[in-house]
Design an enzyme around this catalytic site. Structure first.
Site, PDB file in Angstrom:
ATOM      1  N   ARG A  42      68.180  55.354 108.680  1.00  0.00           N
ATOM      2  CA  ARG A  42      67.386  55.149 109.903  1.00  0.00           C
ATOM      3  C   ARG A  42      68.213  54.450 110.988  1.00  0.00           C
ATOM      4  NH1 ARG A  42      61.727  56.216 109.940  1.00  0.00           N
ATOM      5  NH2 ARG A  42      61.394  57.527 108.134  1.00  0.00           N
ATOM      6  N   ASP A 153      49.994  50.641 118.561  1.00  0.00           N
ATOM      7  CA  ASP A 153      51.077  50.754 117.583  1.00  0.00           C
ATOM      8  C   ASP A 153      52.250  49.943 118.114  1.00  0.00           C
ATOM      9  OD1 ASP A 153      51.559  52.992 115.139  1.00  0.00           O
ATOM     10  OD2 ASP A 153      53.403  52.128 115.962  1.00  0.00           O
TER      11      ASP A 153
HETATM   12  C1  LIG Z   1      52.190  55.412 108.132  1.00  0.00           C
HETATM   13  S1  LIG Z   1      51.689  55.160 109.802  1.00  0.00           S
HETATM   14  C2  LIG Z   1      49.920  55.108 109.644  1.00  0.00           C
HETATM   15  C3  LIG Z   1      49.212  55.715 110.821  1.00  0.00           C
HETATM   16  C4  LIG Z   1      47.682  55.756 110.710  1.00  0.00           C
HETATM   17  N1  LIG Z   1      47.121  54.430 110.696  1.00  0.00           N
HETATM   18  C5  LIG Z   1      47.235  56.509 109.500  1.00  0.00           C
HETATM   19  O1  LIG Z   1      46.731  55.923 108.556  1.00  0.00           O
HETATM   20  O2  LIG Z   1      47.410  57.736 109.477  1.00  0.00           O
HETATM   21  C6  LIG Z   1      52.106  53.434 110.040  1.00  0.00           C
HETATM   22  C7  LIG Z   1      52.183  53.028 111.495  1.00  0.00           C
HETATM   23  O3  LIG Z   1      52.236  51.606 111.567  1.00  0.00           O
HETATM   24  C8  LIG Z   1      53.043  51.252 112.660  1.00  0.00           C
HETATM   25  N2  LIG Z   1      53.486  49.860 112.501  1.00  0.00           N
HETATM   26  C9  LIG Z   1      54.433  49.368 111.674  1.00  0.00           C
HETATM   27  N3  LIG Z   1      54.565  48.044 111.838  1.00  0.00           N
HETATM   28  C10 LIG Z   1      53.688  47.676 112.791  1.00  0.00           C
HETATM   29  C11 LIG Z   1      53.352  46.447 113.400  1.00  0.00           C
HETATM   30  N4  LIG Z   1      53.960  45.316 113.047  1.00  0.00           N
HETATM   31  N5  LIG Z   1      52.405  46.444 114.356  1.00  0.00           N
HETATM   32  C12 LIG Z   1      51.780  47.587 114.723  1.00  0.00           C
HETATM   33  N6  LIG Z   1      52.046  48.786 114.182  1.00  0.00           N
HETATM   34  C13 LIG Z   1      52.987  48.835 113.223  1.00  0.00           C
HETATM   35  C14 LIG Z   1      54.164  52.269 112.616  1.00  0.00           C
HETATM   36  O4  LIG Z   1      54.843  52.375 113.842  1.00  0.00           O
HETATM   37  C15 LIG Z   1      53.429  53.533 112.221  1.00  0.00           C
HETATM   38  O5  LIG Z   1      53.086  54.312 113.323  1.00  0.00           O
END
Ligand SMILES: C[S@@+](CC[C@H](N)C(=O)[O-])C[C@H]1O[C@@H](n2cnc3c(N)ncnc32)[C@H](O)[C@@H]1O
Length: 290
Positions: A42, A153
């Site tokens: 990454r 996000d």
């Molecule tokens: C696997 S996706 C899940 C998306 C959606 N909630 C779902 O369940 O389909 C995880 C998301 O969490 C976000 N994320 C990771 N760390 C975060 C943080 N500290 N604050 C906000 N979002 C975060 C990532 O950018 C990513 O888009």
């Protein structure tokens, strides 16, 4: 000896530790030892983009960063997998009981707004799924109620994608055919969310592990925060969940991902088991802050 070619650079254990500390501090995301090669691949994209020769120089650059490279690094390391109606059983429970109950509660309070938050919304699939449900189930029966839906996000690139509302077939695989016809325009193999639904959702950047950011989110009736807690360590998870508790109105509901139990974290949310899904409710007489 330093390598001059970023494409061949490898991530030593020492630099892995430096990078993961920065990522943990900035985003709360945990990269256990077994994820070293994932992080290497990454971060390599950032090395190449910056024209830097190796991970050590990149880590030095990050430690002095005031230029936005940290945000780009966070964008590069987040896992953004998502889909419309990703956990169908949760949406069934929302449609059958939770959304109607929440509207009833707001009506009893003589309020005319209901607030919904898709936290860690990735490319917006979940936030738009909620908007579609509101349009189908609630708006026709409660035309006087205003529904505010917010998607947040930490990753600014996925938020850009969310605002455009364009999706591949894979993202919409769980969308019922009638919703697909009503709420999307199809252009080749791309599905574009209709403007009327797009306009129902506001997207903005928010770091769930940042207390200041979390404090801006208050008085929500429903929060969906799925498939992100698994990337946090226990301390970050507890802090985020306490923050989400405070973001809910008394009586409000939280949904997390299927494998993300709250057990043992000492959060005063009450588990509500429905036929097919598990929700957490903030008790109406609960303490203001856990
Ligand atoms: C696997 S996706 C899940 C998306 C959606 N909630 C779902 O369940 O389909 C995880 C998301 O969490 C976000 N994320 C990771 N760390 C975060 C943080 N500290 N604050 C906000 N979002 C975060 C990532 O950018 C990513 O888009």
């Amino acid at each position: 000896m330093k390598r001059s070619n970023a494409a061949e650079a490898t991530l030593s254990k020492k630099t892995f530790d430096r990078l993961r500390d920065i990522i943990r501090e900035q985003a709360g995301l945990d990269f256990p030892d077994g994820k070293r090669y994932l992080l290497e691949s990454r971060v390599k994209s950032r090395l190449l983009a910056q024209g830097l020769p190796d991970f050590e120089t990149y880590a030095d650059r990050l430690e002095q960063d005031h230029t936005g490279e940290i945000a780009k690094l966070v964008n590069a390391v987040t896992i953004n997998e998502t889909a419309f109606f990703r956990h169908p059983s949760q949406f069934e429970a929302l449609e059958a009981s939770i959304l109607p109950e929440l509207v009833r509660r707001r009506q009893q309070e003589r309020a005319n707004t209901m607030r919904i938050w898709s936290a860690a919304c990735s490319a917006g699939d979940e936030a738009y799924s909620l908007a579609i449900l509101v349009r189908e189930v609630l708006e026709p029966r409660h035309p006087q109620m205003n529904f505010h839906i917010v998607g947040t996000d930490i990753d600014t690139e996925v938020l850009e994608a969310a605002r455009t509302g364009r999706y591949r077939q894979r993202a919409v695989r769980n969308v019922p055919a009638s919703y697909l016809r009503t709420y999307f325009d199809r252009s080749g193999d791309t599905f574009v969310i209709k403007p009327a639904v797009r306009e129902m959702v506001d997207f903005h950047a928010l770091n769930l592990t940042d207390e200041g950011d979390r404090r801006t989110m208050r008085n929500f009736d429903l929060i969906m925060c799925a498939n992100v807690l698994i990337y946090f360590n226990e301390t970050a998870k507890r802090d985020v969940l306490r923050g989400l508790y405070r973001s809910l109105r008394p009586g409000g509901y939280l949904f997390v991902g299927g494998s993300e139990a709250l057990g043992g974290l000492d959060i005063p949310l009450e588990p509500i088991r429905m036929e097919s899904a598990l929700a957490y409710q903030r008790p109406t007489n609960g303490s203001p802050s856990p």
